[in-house]
Design an enzyme around this catalytic site. Structure first.
Site, short mmCIF file in Angstrom:
data_model
loop_
_atom_site.label_atom_id
_atom_site.label_comp_id
_atom_site.label_asym_id
_atom_site.label_seq_id
_atom_site.Cartn_x
_atom_site.Cartn_y
_atom_site.Cartn_z
N CYS A 2 0.86 -1.18 0.00
CA CYS A 2 0.00 0.00 0.00
C CYS A 2 0.89 1.23 0.00
CB CYS A 2 -0.86 0.04 1.26
SG CYS A 2 -1.91 -1.41 1.45
N ARG A 29 1.23 1.72 -5.89
CA ARG A 29 1.43 0.80 -4.77
C ARG A 29 0.13 0.10 -4.35
NH1 ARG A 29 6.27 1.30 -2.40
NH2 ARG A 29 5.49 0.22 -0.58
N TRP A 74 -4.08 -1.66 -1.27
CA TRP A 74 -4.11 -2.92 -2.04
C TRP A 74 -4.60 -3.95 -1.04
CZ3 TRP A 74 -1.02 -7.58 -2.39
CH2 TRP A 74 -1.21 -8.29 -3.59
N ASN A 100 0.83 -0.44 6.13
CA ASN A 100 1.27 -1.22 4.96
C ASN A 100 1.86 -2.52 5.50
OD1 ASN A 100 2.20 -2.09 2.48
ND2 ASN A 100 3.98 -0.73 2.47
N GLY A 101 1.23 -3.65 5.18
CA GLY A 101 1.72 -4.93 5.69
C GLY A 101 0.55 -5.78 6.14
N GLU A 467 9.70 -12.89 -20.94
CA GLU A 467 9.43 -11.51 -20.56
C GLU A 467 8.45 -10.85 -21.54
OE1 GLU A 467 9.67 -9.92 -18.03
OE2 GLU A 467 9.71 -7.80 -18.52
N LYS A 471 4.72 -9.24 -20.53
CA LYS A 471 4.26 -7.87 -20.80
C LYS A 471 2.87 -7.88 -21.44
CE LYS A 471 6.86 -7.23 -18.71
NZ LYS A 471 7.22 -6.70 -17.42
N GLU A 474 0.29 -8.95 -18.62
CA GLU A 474 0.03 -7.93 -17.60
C GLU A 474 -0.73 -6.73 -18.15
OE1 GLU A 474 3.44 -7.65 -14.33
OE2 GLU A 474 4.21 -7.35 -16.34
N HIS A 490 7.66 -31.60 -28.07
CA HIS A 490 7.40 -32.47 -26.91
C HIS A 490 5.99 -32.31 -26.38
CE1 HIS A 490 11.59 -33.58 -27.01
NE2 HIS A 490 11.88 -32.29 -27.13
N LYS A 584 2.75 -2.95 -7.40
CA LYS A 584 4.10 -2.75 -7.93
C LYS A 584 5.12 -3.66 -7.27
CE LYS A 584 7.32 -0.73 -10.34
NZ LYS A 584 7.50 -1.30 -11.69
O1 M6R Z 1 10.37 -5.31 -7.19
P1 M6R Z 1 10.73 -6.64 -7.77
O2 M6R Z 1 11.61 -6.51 -8.99
O3 M6R Z 1 11.32 -7.59 -6.78
O4 M6R Z 1 9.37 -7.28 -8.28
C1 M6R Z 1 9.35 -8.58 -8.80
C2 M6R Z 1 8.05 -8.86 -9.52
O5 M6R Z 1 6.97 -8.76 -8.65
C3 M6R Z 1 7.84 -7.91 -10.71
O6 M6R Z 1 8.89 -7.99 -11.62
C4 M6R Z 1 6.53 -8.23 -11.42
O7 M6R Z 1 6.62 -9.47 -12.07
C5 M6R Z 1 6.15 -7.12 -12.38
N1 M6R Z 1 4.72 -6.96 -12.36
C6 M6R Z 1 6.60 -7.35 -13.78
O8 M6R Z 1 6.14 -6.41 -14.69
#
Ligand code: M6R
Length: 589
Positions: A2, A29, A74, A100-101, A467, A471, A474, A490, A584
């Site tokens: 958060c 956040r 969040w 936050n937590g 990757e 993208k 997400e 396979h 994030k």
């Molecule tokens: O802050 P971090 O790099 O440790 O975060 C890791 C993942 O949570 C982060 O890369 C996540 O997969 C993103 N949403 C990717 O776009």
């Protein structure tokens, strides 16, 4: 995760507006609800405003006043409702709490507070904090009550408390980030710097076990355990206000993708000595373990190929799968934890375990002042600047460029590696432009209505495929499934039928022909083949041609995926900066 933000002694006596604007910078956040508590000028009772939904265009009608706290949520405990949004108040409405937590023992604390007559309004774990402080404050000063309450909370937490009587904000940290901003006579507290960057770049990042008290006369730093005062040392960050603004782009995501022209080559100008120090360790021990989550894990997978080129066999684990293997770490292990935020819970747990086993821990991180930075023996700050979009882009490429340099330093080729990255920067300057965007937009329009896409790549272009797919998933919510080209026969090839969208990521490398054979097999089953490569090929139905930069071709290949995810998202009406259900950084297990 958060977002927390507070202002004390607001310059214009419009603390609620200041907090609202700061929260907008922290929306990445958490964005399911938001809220503000403030003390009105001349009033005694705290006023609170809370809403579900995104804060983007919100305004507040809270009155004038110089002190306020606010939160973007969040949700973890309790659904997304106005009532569950923070801040939460005690029974007297004199104390407002942000959190936050996760308070892991909140049920137990709540049960006791209920027997003491406290009335709970929300379903959250956070509300127990407000009532616990209220209870303790009956016999102690507010700061003592806050510190002692914090000590009773199990789990990783950061809290900020607005006390109406003393007109102070008191905050404590254990696990979740908090940073203080020191203005001239105005003081700020936030989960991240962009919230107050407009007012000051003089900051102090709280350590675990530290607390701060903000009043209109200044800020004091304390040890939560002993309550004793500590020396508060500020540092000045080189971040500019524009770094945390959209700068004319419609979304942070597009801005951050375009910034890679500068952020990738920048990595070869920073970290010189630290890089050498880590490279020397690896040269001696040759035992490298890399751990991360999500995009950062794909970075580890790609870096593994660079280490192999330098004769080092690096192991990679997603952080959340690392524990069974932690026992293989020892004093000869160089353990590299990769994280944009440096706050990802699983990555932190893995790093702590590796450290306990005697490993030398290296943090490859982007955000400043993080928990990972603190626990590491050595830190490589990748210098991509604030990454606001939830979808990670420039942090990934800066982390990978940094690990490319490290691997080549180990192999004795650092000068060539630096030159290659500089060259990549020049190439990106010419290629990452409107012409490319137009091509990607045209492709996005063409495939927008498809619900499933498949991707293949091999060797360095295997992690780039992972990757690229992430993208798309997400940012646009389209199902995009990546495979190693070698896996096709396979089983996977059974998924391909007439018109299936298939991306083929490739480079001009030793596996080019193998990958093209796989592309031909997909095409023979009716797949519509989109080549992402520095060449045209008869196996491709269409191509987004990327620059040929040798081993670094995976960088432009991934950038096409970032852009495509973005434009598919825009085309399908998502918010590419804040995809549904995501935060994030994932600060909980
Ligand atoms: O802050 P971090 O790099 O440790 O975060 C890791 C993942 O949570 C982060 O890369 C996540 O997969 C993103 N949403 C990717 O776009």
């Amino acid at each position: 995760m958060c977002g927390i933000f507070a202002v004390v002694n607001d310059k214009h006596n419009s603390s609620a507006q200041t907090v609202l604007e700061g929260l907008k910078k922290l929306e990445y956040r958490g964005y399911d609800s938001w809220g503000i508590a403030m003390k009105p000028k001349g009033g005694q009772v705290l006023q609170v405003e809370k809403h579900i939904g995104k804060i983007g265009q919100a305004s507040t009608s809270l009155p004038a006043g110089s002190i306020a706290i606010g939160h973007t949520r969040w949700a973890t405990h309790g659904g997304v409702t106005d009532t569950n949004a923070h801040p939460h108040l005690d029974c007297t409405k004199q104390i407002a709490v942000l959190h936050n937590g996760i308070v892991e023992n909140y049920q137990e604390l709540k049960a006791k507070l209920l027997t003491q007559g406290h009335v709970f309004i929300s379903e959250t774990d956070t509300e127990v904090i407000a009532h616990l402080i209220e209870e303790k404050q009956k016999t102690a000063k507010i700061e003592t009550a806050v510190f002692e309450t914090f000590k009773e909370l199990a789990g990783s937490n950061a809290i900020a408390v607005l006390d109406s009587k003393t007109e102070s904000v008191i905050a404590c940290r254990n696990g979740s980030p908090l940073v203080v901003g020191m203005g001239k006579d105005d003081y700020y507290l936030a989960s991240d710097v962009p919230a107050f960057l407009k007012f000051t770049n003089a900051v102090h990042f709280l350590l675990d076990g530290e607390a701060v008290i903000l009043t209109k006369t200044g800020v004091s730093l304390h040890d939560v355990e002993t309550h004793e005062k500590k020396n508060l040392v500020t540092q000045h960050l080189d971040w500019k206000v524009e770094d945390a603004e959209k700068g004319g782009f419609p979304h942070f995501l597009l801005k951050e993708i375009m910034e890679q022209k500068k952020t990738i080559p920048k990595t070869s100008q920073i970290n010189g000595e630290e890089l050498k120090k880590v490279a020397d360790k690896i040269k001696i021990h040759k035992k490298v373990v890399m751990v991360a989550c999500g995009t950062a894990f794909y970075c580890a997978l790609a870096a593994k190929y660079f280490f192999a080129q330098s004769g080092v066999q690096a192991q990679t684990y997603p952080a959340y799968e690392f524990l069974p293997f932690a026992k293989f770490c020892d004093k000869d292990t160089v353990f590299i934890a990769i994280s944009q935020s440096g706050e990802t819970a699983d990555t932190l747990i893995a790093a702590r375990n590796a450290k306990k086993a005697g490993a030398y821990v290296v943090a490859v991180i982007n955000a400043r002042g993080s928990t990972l930075e603190r626990l590491a023996d050595s830190t490589l700050l990748v210098g991509a600047g604030p990454e606001i979009a939830v979808v990670s882009t420039k942090a990934f490429t800066s982390q990978l460029a940094t690990l490319y340099l490290l691997a080549h330093d180990v192999g004795g080729n650092i000068v060539t590696a630096q030159k290659n990255l500089k060259h990549l920067g020049q190439v990106l300057e010419g290629w990452l432009n409107q012409t490319l965007l137009d091509k990607v937009i045209a492709l996005a329009k063409n495939i927008l209505s498809h619900e499933d896409m498949y991707l293949i790549g091999k060797h360095l272009n295997y992690p780039s495929t992972l990757e690229f797919a992430l993208k798309i998933k997400e940012a646009s919510y389209i199902h995009a499934e990546p495979f190693a080209a070698g896996e096709l026969k396979h089983g996977v090839i059974s998924l391909i039928q007439k018109g299936t969208i298939c991306f083929v990521l490739a480079g001009n490398d030793e596996v080019k022909n193998e990958v093209l054979s796989s592309a031909a097999e997909l095409r023979a089953r009716g797949g519509y083949i989109i080549g992402i490569a520095p060449f045209q090929a008869t196996e491709f139905d269409t191509t987004i041609q990327t620059p040929d930069v040798g081993d670094l071709t995976l960088f432009p290949n991934v950038i096409v995926g970032q852009l495509l995810g973005y434009f598919l998202g825009v085309g399908r009406g998502t918010d590419p900066d804040k995809p549904r259900n995501l935060a994030k950084s994932v600060t909980v297990k």
